[in-house]
Structures are given as C-alpha cells and as structure tokens.
Design an enzyme around this catalytic site. Structure first.
Site, PDB file in Angstrom:
ATOM      1  N   ASP A  80       4.138  -7.904   1.333  1.00 56.14           N
ATOM      2  CA  ASP A  80       5.167  -8.928   1.558  1.00 56.14           C
ATOM      3  C   ASP A  80       6.526  -8.557   0.980  1.00 56.14           C
ATOM      4  O   ASP A  80       7.305  -9.422   0.560  1.00 56.14           O
ATOM      5  CB  ASP A  80       4.718 -10.288   0.988  1.00 56.14           C
ATOM      6  CG  ASP A  80       3.380 -10.705   1.552  1.00 56.14           C
ATOM      7  OD1 ASP A  80       3.115 -10.396   2.715  1.00 56.14           O
ATOM      8  OD2 ASP A  80       2.597 -11.337   0.812  1.00 56.14           O
ATOM      9  N   LYS A 117       8.716  -5.606   4.791  1.00 58.86           N
ATOM     10  CA  LYS A 117       8.563  -4.440   5.687  1.00 58.86           C
ATOM     11  C   LYS A 117       8.902  -4.795   7.125  1.00 58.86           C
ATOM     12  O   LYS A 117       9.514  -4.012   7.850  1.00 58.86           O
ATOM     13  CB  LYS A 117       7.116  -3.909   5.622  1.00 58.86           C
ATOM     14  CG  LYS A 117       6.686  -3.471   4.242  1.00 58.86           C
ATOM     15  CD  LYS A 117       5.215  -3.083   4.213  1.00 58.86           C
ATOM     16  CE  LYS A 117       4.248  -4.217   4.434  1.00 58.86           C
ATOM     17  NZ  LYS A 117       4.211  -5.229   3.381  1.00 58.86           N
ATOM     18  N   GLY A 168       1.174  -9.958   7.612  1.00 55.75           N
ATOM     19  CA  GLY A 168       2.043 -11.015   8.124  1.00 55.75           C
ATOM     20  C   GLY A 168       3.458 -10.546   7.928  1.00 55.75           C
ATOM     21  O   GLY A 168       3.947 -10.520   6.803  1.00 55.75           O
ATOM     22  N   HIS A 169       4.087 -10.098   8.990  1.00 59.59           N
ATOM     23  CA  HIS A 169       5.431  -9.522   8.899  1.00 59.59           C
ATOM     24  C   HIS A 169       6.417 -10.473   9.567  1.00 59.59           C
ATOM     25  O   HIS A 169       6.343 -10.715  10.769  1.00 59.59           O
ATOM     26  CB  HIS A 169       5.476  -8.138   9.548  1.00 59.59           C
ATOM     27  CG  HIS A 169       4.600  -7.134   8.847  1.00 59.59           C
ATOM     28  ND1 HIS A 169       4.473  -5.834   9.251  1.00 59.59           N
ATOM     29  CD2 HIS A 169       3.830  -7.253   7.730  1.00 59.59           C
ATOM     30  CE1 HIS A 169       3.650  -5.197   8.426  1.00 59.59           C
ATOM     31  NE2 HIS A 169       3.245  -6.047   7.504  1.00 59.59           N
ATOM     32  N   GLN A 207       0.421  -4.086   4.365  1.00 57.15           N
ATOM     33  CA  GLN A 207      -0.003  -4.146   2.958  1.00 57.15           C
ATOM     34  C   GLN A 207       0.925  -3.253   2.107  1.00 57.15           C
ATOM     35  O   GLN A 207       2.086  -3.118   2.449  1.00 57.15           O
ATOM     36  CB  GLN A 207      -1.485  -3.747   2.807  1.00 57.15           C
ATOM     37  CG  GLN A 207      -2.455  -4.760   3.394  1.00 57.15           C
ATOM     38  CD  GLN A 207      -2.602  -4.675   4.892  1.00 57.15           C
ATOM     39  OE1 GLN A 207      -2.899  -3.625   5.442  1.00 57.15           O
ATOM     40  NE2 GLN A 207      -2.422  -5.780   5.586  1.00 57.15           N
ATOM     41  N   GLY A 211      -0.835 -18.755   4.215  1.00 61.93           N
ATOM     42  CA  GLY A 211      -0.099 -19.907   3.697  1.00 61.93           C
ATOM     43  C   GLY A 211      -0.273 -20.109   2.195  1.00 61.93           C
ATOM     44  O   GLY A 211       0.270 -21.048   1.612  1.00 61.93           O
ATOM     45  N   ARG A 212      -1.046 -19.226   1.538  1.00 63.35           N
ATOM     46  CA  ARG A 212      -1.282 -19.403   0.096  1.00 63.35           C
ATOM     47  C   ARG A 212      -0.008 -19.161  -0.702  1.00 63.35           C
ATOM     48  O   ARG A 212       0.799 -18.287  -0.338  1.00 63.35           O
ATOM     49  CB  ARG A 212      -2.332 -18.378  -0.386  1.00 63.35           C
ATOM     50  CG  ARG A 212      -3.714 -18.622   0.134  1.00 63.35           C
ATOM     51  CD  ARG A 212      -4.681 -17.541  -0.324  1.00 63.35           C
ATOM     52  NE  ARG A 212      -4.412 -16.258   0.307  1.00 63.35           N
ATOM     53  CZ  ARG A 212      -5.088 -15.148   0.068  1.00 63.35           C
ATOM     54  NH1 ARG A 212      -6.065 -15.158  -0.817  1.00 63.35           N
ATOM     55  NH2 ARG A 212      -4.794 -14.025   0.690  1.00 63.35           N
ATOM     56  N   ASP A 264      19.062 -11.442  -3.326  1.00 63.46           N
ATOM     57  CA  ASP A 264      19.706 -12.763  -3.325  1.00 63.46           C
ATOM     58  C   ASP A 264      18.889 -13.805  -4.088  1.00 63.46           C
ATOM     59  O   ASP A 264      19.439 -14.748  -4.648  1.00 63.46           O
ATOM     60  CB  ASP A 264      19.931 -13.241  -1.875  1.00 63.46           C
ATOM     61  CG  ASP A 264      18.647 -13.209  -1.048  1.00 63.46           C
ATOM     62  OD1 ASP A 264      18.060 -12.122  -0.920  1.00 63.46           O
ATOM     63  OD2 ASP A 264      18.225 -14.268  -0.544  1.00 63.46           O
TER      64      ASP A 264
HETATM   65  P1  GDP Z   1       6.177  -8.057   4.910  1.00 62.96           P
HETATM   66  O1  GDP Z   1       4.750  -8.437   4.963  1.00 62.96           O
HETATM   67  O2  GDP Z   1       6.429  -6.915   3.984  1.00 62.96           O
HETATM   68  O3  GDP Z   1       6.774  -7.828   6.262  1.00 62.96           O
HETATM   69  O4  GDP Z   1       6.948  -9.291   4.275  1.00 62.96           O
HETATM   70  P2  GDP Z   1       6.749 -10.837   4.674  1.00 62.96           P
HETATM   71  O5  GDP Z   1       7.386 -11.067   5.985  1.00 62.96           O
HETATM   72  O6  GDP Z   1       5.327 -11.253   4.518  1.00 62.96           O
HETATM   73  O7  GDP Z   1       7.523 -11.538   3.494  1.00 62.96           O
HETATM   74  C1  GDP Z   1       8.858 -11.317   3.251  1.00 62.96           C
HETATM   75  C2  GDP Z   1       9.600 -12.652   3.384  1.00 62.96           C
HETATM   76  O8  GDP Z   1      10.890 -12.535   2.836  1.00 62.96           O
HETATM   77  C3  GDP Z   1       9.813 -13.064   4.841  1.00 62.96           C
HETATM   78  O9  GDP Z   1       9.779 -14.451   4.928  1.00 62.96           O
HETATM   79  C4  GDP Z   1      11.198 -12.532   5.151  1.00 62.96           C
HETATM   80  O10 GDP Z   1      11.861 -13.273   6.163  1.00 62.96           O
HETATM   81  C5  GDP Z   1      11.888 -12.738   3.837  1.00 62.96           C
HETATM   82  N1  GDP Z   1      12.932 -11.768   3.515  1.00 62.96           N
HETATM   83  C6  GDP Z   1      12.995 -10.437   3.804  1.00 62.96           C
HETATM   84  N2  GDP Z   1      14.082  -9.878   3.232  1.00 62.96           N
HETATM   85  C7  GDP Z   1      14.709 -10.877   2.576  1.00 62.96           C
HETATM   86  C8  GDP Z   1      15.874 -10.914   1.742  1.00 62.96           C
HETATM   87  O11 GDP Z   1      16.538  -9.919   1.496  1.00 62.96           O
HETATM   88  N3  GDP Z   1      16.204 -12.117   1.209  1.00 62.96           N
HETATM   89  C9  GDP Z   1      15.480 -13.250   1.435  1.00 62.96           C
HETATM   90  N4  GDP Z   1      15.866 -14.378   0.872  1.00 62.96           N
HETATM   91  N5  GDP Z   1      14.374 -13.246   2.202  1.00 62.96           N
HETATM   92  C10 GDP Z   1      13.994 -12.072   2.743  1.00 62.96           C
HETATM   93  P1  IMO Z   2       1.553  -7.524   4.525  1.00 65.71           P
HETATM   94  O1  IMO Z   2       1.449  -6.434   5.540  1.00 65.71           O
HETATM   95  C1  IMO Z   2      -0.036  -9.341   0.937  1.00 65.71           C
HETATM   96  C2  IMO Z   2      -4.335  -8.904   0.237  1.00 65.71           C
HETATM   97  C3  IMO Z   2      -5.196 -10.147   0.275  1.00 65.71           C
HETATM   98  C4  IMO Z   2      -6.246  -9.758  -0.738  1.00 65.71           C
HETATM   99  C5  IMO Z   2      -6.445  -8.269  -0.491  1.00 65.71           C
HETATM  100  C6  IMO Z   2      -7.622  -7.933   0.416  1.00 65.71           C
HETATM  101  O2  IMO Z   2       2.028  -8.820   5.062  1.00 65.71           O
HETATM  102  O3  IMO Z   2       2.281  -7.071   3.307  1.00 65.71           O
HETATM  103  P2  IMO Z   2      -8.020  -8.164   3.031  1.00 65.71           P
HETATM  104  O4  IMO Z   2      -8.003  -9.360   3.931  1.00 65.71           O
HETATM  105  O5  IMO Z   2      -7.024  -7.130   3.412  1.00 65.71           O
HETATM  106  O6  IMO Z   2      -9.384  -7.578   2.843  1.00 65.71           O
HETATM  107  O7  IMO Z   2      -7.579  -8.721   1.589  1.00 65.71           O
HETATM  108  O8  IMO Z   2      -5.245  -7.822   0.115  1.00 65.71           O
HETATM  109  N1  IMO Z   2      -3.519  -8.660   1.442  1.00 65.71           N
HETATM  110  C7  IMO Z   2      -2.191  -8.840   1.491  1.00 65.71           C
HETATM  111  N2  IMO Z   2      -1.331  -9.315   0.568  1.00 65.71           N
HETATM  112  N3  IMO Z   2       0.431  -8.893   2.102  1.00 65.71           N
HETATM  113  C8  IMO Z   2      -0.412  -8.384   3.029  1.00 65.71           C
HETATM  114  O9  IMO Z   2       0.010  -7.801   4.154  1.00 65.71           O
HETATM  115  C9  IMO Z   2      -1.808  -8.374   2.756  1.00 65.71           C
HETATM  116  N4  IMO Z   2      -2.900  -7.971   3.437  1.00 65.71           N
HETATM  117  C10 IMO Z   2      -3.932  -8.139   2.614  1.00 65.71           C
HETATM  118  O10 IMO Z   2      -4.477 -11.286  -0.108  1.00 65.71           O
HETATM  119  O11 IMO Z   2      -5.714  -9.899  -2.037  1.00 65.71           O
HETATM  120 MG    MG Z   3       3.559 -10.116   4.686  1.00 60.05          MG
END
Ligand code: GDP
Ligand code: IMO
Ligand code: MG
Length: 429
Positions: free
Chosen positions: A13, A16, A40-41, A224, A302-303, A333
């Site tokens: 998260d 990416k 979840g991207h 991940q 959603g956790r 930010d």
């Molecule tokens: P990923 O799994 O690595 O793609 O990241 P996620 O999408 O799960 O989580 C990143 C969250 O931060 C998302 O809701 C993005 O929209 C948000 N996000 C990404 N870059 C920024 C940033 O520079 N500032 C803020 N405030 N939010 C960001």
């Molecule tokens: P993105 O790509 C954050 C975590 C789960 C759990 C562990 C194992 O959005 O960064 P799994 O279902 O893969 O066997 O769970 O890995 N996990 C993530 N945490 N971002 C993710 O993906 C994750 N994918 C799996 O919460 O701790």
């Molecule tokens: Mg994510």
C-alpha cells in the site's frame, strides 16, 4: 529497449498503483508478475477512483498491452468482475491478456485460506486477505495446480479437479468439519469461465521477450512489498509470492539482464495491514491522526491499516534485496502539520546492542526497539507543490535524510493521490 519495475518497499500500500498509472502513459506493456487479487491498487483520475486488484494499473492509460503473467495467481471471477467495472466506466479492456501458465485460484483455495485463518487464534493469525493466495501457490509448488490453459481443455480439467477434490474434500470433511464441494458445480463453472476468457489467454512470455528484442518499453508492476516477501519479509507474516524485483524474472519469464530501472516505492511513514512485527508502529493519537489524514484503510479488505514512523533499517534491507536504483516517496503531504518527525535509523536489541541491519528472526524483531532520529516538521500544505523548490525546507531535509541514509536518489515525491500530484526531480522515462 527500456524496462521499469515498480515494487513496494514496506508492507504494501505504498502507492504502487498511482506510480504505475503515471509511468504507464509511456509504456508499451504493463505487466503484473506475482500475487493475485490480494492486491488493492488505487488510482485517482480526476473525480474517478479505480481500485485494481488483478488488472495492471496501466489498464487506465497504457497505449499498449496489459499482461497478467505466469507468476500471478488468477481468480477468473475476480478478473471478469474487474473487467466489467472498468468497462462500465467507459474504458476499453481489449488490451488485457492472461498467461496460459498462470495458476487459477479455485473455490477450495479460498475456503482453505478462510478455514485456516479461522482456526488460528489472535497473533497466530496471519491476517490474510482470504483470497486463496497461499493455498493456490501451495498447489502450484506441489505440482497439482490448475493453470489457465487447463480451463480450455475439458478432459485435463476434469481429471485435475477430480484429483484435487479427493484431497480437499477429505480435509474439509474430516479435519475442518465443513461441507464438501461438488465436482459438477466446480467443473461446469470452470468450463464457463474458460469459454469467457479464451481469447485473452496467451503465451505472455513469448510476446514479452519479442517486445524486449524490439526495444519496447515494458513496465512491471509489483504487488505487495518486500517486507511481505516469502523469503525476505517478516516470515511467516508474509504473502506467498516474491514481490521483489527478482520475482519479475520467474514471474514473467524475462531474463535478469533485461531489468534496468528498479523503482522502489515507500511511503514517507509506514503502514501495515494484517498481523506481524512492525517495530515503528504508533499506538497513540498520532498514529490515529496519520490513519485518518492518510485514509489508511485497506483497499481490498477495508481493514484499518496500522500506522507508524518511517523505518530506514527495514527500508535499507528492502533496497538491498531489490537492487533499487530509483526511489519514490509517497504521501509526504500526510506528514504536514506534525511538529516533530521521527525516522528509525537503528534497532536496539534485547541486550542493548545497536544494529542497523534487518534480522531474519521474526520473534526477535518483536523485541527490538527502534532508535529514532528526530527531524523538525513543516506546517505548509504541500499538495500543490510541483517542483522540489516548492517544498518547505524541512520537507526537503526529510527527503534528503532518506537519500543520504540509503545512498539512493529520490526521483519522484508524491504529494497527493491524483495523477498530477507529483514532484519529478529527474525524468527516467
Ligand atoms: P498500492 O497498493 O501500493 O497501490 O497502494 P494503495 O492504493 O493500496 O494505497 C495507497 C493509497 O494512498 C491510495 O488510496 C492512493 O490513492 C493514496 N495515495 C497515493 N499517493 C499518495 C500521496 O502522495 N498522497 C496522498 N495523500 N495519498 C496518496
Ligand atoms: P498491495 O499490492 C498490504 C498482506 C495481508 C496479510 C499478508 C498475507 O495493495 O500493496 P495474503 O492474502 O497475501 O495471503 O495475506 O499479506 N497483504 C497485503 N498488505 N497490501 C497488499 O497488497 C497486500 N496483499 C497481501 O494483509 O498480512
Ligand atoms: Mg494496496
């Protein structure tokens, strides 16, 4: 030829998806190479929010093709649902393809993942996403997995499902005390899914290697992150794949010599969903404040995400294993308005020793105390900053402290979720 790999350096998260979306505008191919719909991207485009689980984040603006390569585990139902959601928003998905070699997440994988987690108590739970990721990779390694190509061959499919159900149903019935699964239901469902997907199932590795030969731009999108890596993360609190840059070679079938720009993404602080050690975790109001301002809630489950300070000991480990040559720092930010910022630069072990390397002992990691460097914060809103000079001095110092410690330049600073909210310090594309 130019290749780019985007990987997460913390616990997932990091943003990416946003970075992949930005880079995908110039890519001929955007490729997912590991994980599955546990990812979840999130990508914001104007008012529109897209959360991509299985589809490469390049699907939104890539002018080329999007591949789900052999190393990904694919839930075909999730795939079709996501394709539907994207098309509903008026976007075309004809450029999305799946490797014939990718393994299929079957209904019994999801149940196994769920039952196992239910059986474990408290901290022993891994806190998986319950998407069946671990059990699907187990079957791949045990050589009993079902691959995308099998969905197109009724005889092979029937044979493999029958063999698998013998073992899985016995486990469900005798060990978990749960209902068994019907062969007919699963078999017919798989045939139907195969029929719907048949035009998208291709040999991705052949086309990718041809593309390398033809000098195309290829972007590999990690899911991940390194601290969740099956080998180098906080085992057993990890996912079941190799989210590192090394995973690209086996997960997409491209040689190591083809990988050029290794882009590591880290948040300006740190978050984790699920269980496992998190040395710099904050358990106070500040942690809650960061969660609120950063909207730190899992995009897949959603956790609420656990929040904490940036950990340079862990980050150094992640950069080393990945061989990162370009850093991206996101969500700077979110730190605006915090008076004193902390960054972990060392760990203090149980016997008082100071170390600056990451340990392989997860049990020890729980006992290590981070040693922090304190840096002064800034109060300005930085979400409109577009050049490095627009950032307050203390924000620049924060970035430079990270660079100095790691010896790697930060090429992009992200200051908001929107596609345009970036400070690009040097173009690498
Ligand atoms: P990923 O799994 O690595 O793609 O990241 P996620 O999408 O799960 O989580 C990143 C969250 O931060 C998302 O809701 C993005 O929209 C948000 N996000 C990404 N870059 C920024 C940033 O520079 N500032 C803020 N405030 N939010 C960001
Ligand atoms: P993105 O790509 C954050 C975590 C789960 C759990 C562990 C194992 O959005 O960064 P799994 O279902 O893969 O066997 O769970 O890995 N996990 C993530 N945490 N971002 C993710 O993906 C994750 N994918 C799996 O919460 O701790
Ligand atoms: Mg994510």
């Amino acid at each position: 030829m130019s290749t780019y790999v985007v990987v997460g350096l913390q616990f997932g998260d990091e943003g990416k998806g946003k970075i992949t979306d930005v880079l995908s505008a110039k890519s001929d191919y955007v490729v997912r190479y590991q994980g599955g719909d546990n990812a979840g991207h999130t990508v914001y485009v104007g008012e529109n929010k897209f959360v991509l689980h299985l589809l490469p984040s390049g699907v939104l603006q890539s002018r080329g093709k999007c591949f789900i390569a052999n190393g990904v585990v694919v839930n075909p139902k999730s795939f079709l649902r996501e394709i539907g959601q994207i098309e509903e928003k008026g976007l075309n998905t004809d450029h999305v393809f799946i490797s014939r070699r990718a393994h299929v997440i079957m209904p019994y994988h999801i149940l196994l993942d769920t039952y196992r987690e239910e059986e474990l108590v408290g901290e022993n739970q891994i806190g998986t996403t319950k998407k069946g990721i671990g059990p699907c990779y187990e079957d791949k390694i045990a050589r009993v997995g079902i691959r995308m190509i099998d969905l197109l061959n009724p005889e092979v499919l029937a044979d493999k499902i029958r063999t698998n159900l013998k073992v899985k149903n016995s486990l469900f019935e005798k060990y978990f005390n749960k209902p068994t699964l019907s062969f007919d239901v699963i078999y017919n469902e798989c045939l139907e899914l195969g029929e719907k997907l048949k035009d998208r199932i291709v040999d991705t590795e052949l086309e990718l290697n041809q593309a390398l030969h033809d000098g195309k731009n290829i972007l590999f999108e990690g899911a991940q992150a390194l601290m969740l890596d099956i080998d180098f993360g906080t085992y057993p609190y990890v996912t079941s794949s190799s989210p590192s840059t090394g995973g690209v070679c086996t997960g997409a079938g491209v040689p190591p010599t083809a990988l050029q720009n290794l882009i590591g993404v880290a948040k300006a602080y740190c978050t984790r969903v699920g269980n496992g050690p998190f040395p710099t975790e904050l358990h106070d109001d500040l942690g809650e404040q960061i969660r609120k301002i950063g909207h730190e809630f899992g995009a897949t489950t959603g956790r609420p995400r656990r929040t904490g300070w940036l950990d340079l000991v862990a980050l150094k480990h992640a950069c080393m294993i990945n061989g990162i040559n370009h850093l991206v720092i996101t969500k700077l930010d979110v730190l605006s308005g915090i008076e004193n910022l902390k960054i972990a630069t060392q760990y203090k072990t149980e016997d008082g020793k100071l170390i600056d390397y990451f340990t392989s002992s997860t049990t020890k990691l729980y006992k290590y105390e981070p040693v922090y460097k304190e840096l002064p914060g800034w109060t300005e809103d930085i979400t409109k900053a577009r050049s490095y000079e627009d950032l307050p001095d203390n924000a620049q110092k924060y970035i430079e402290f990270i660079e100095d410690y790691l010896g790697i330049s930060v090429y992009l600073v992200s200051v908001g979720p929107e596609r345009s909210q970036n400070i690009i310090r040097k173009e690498i594309f």
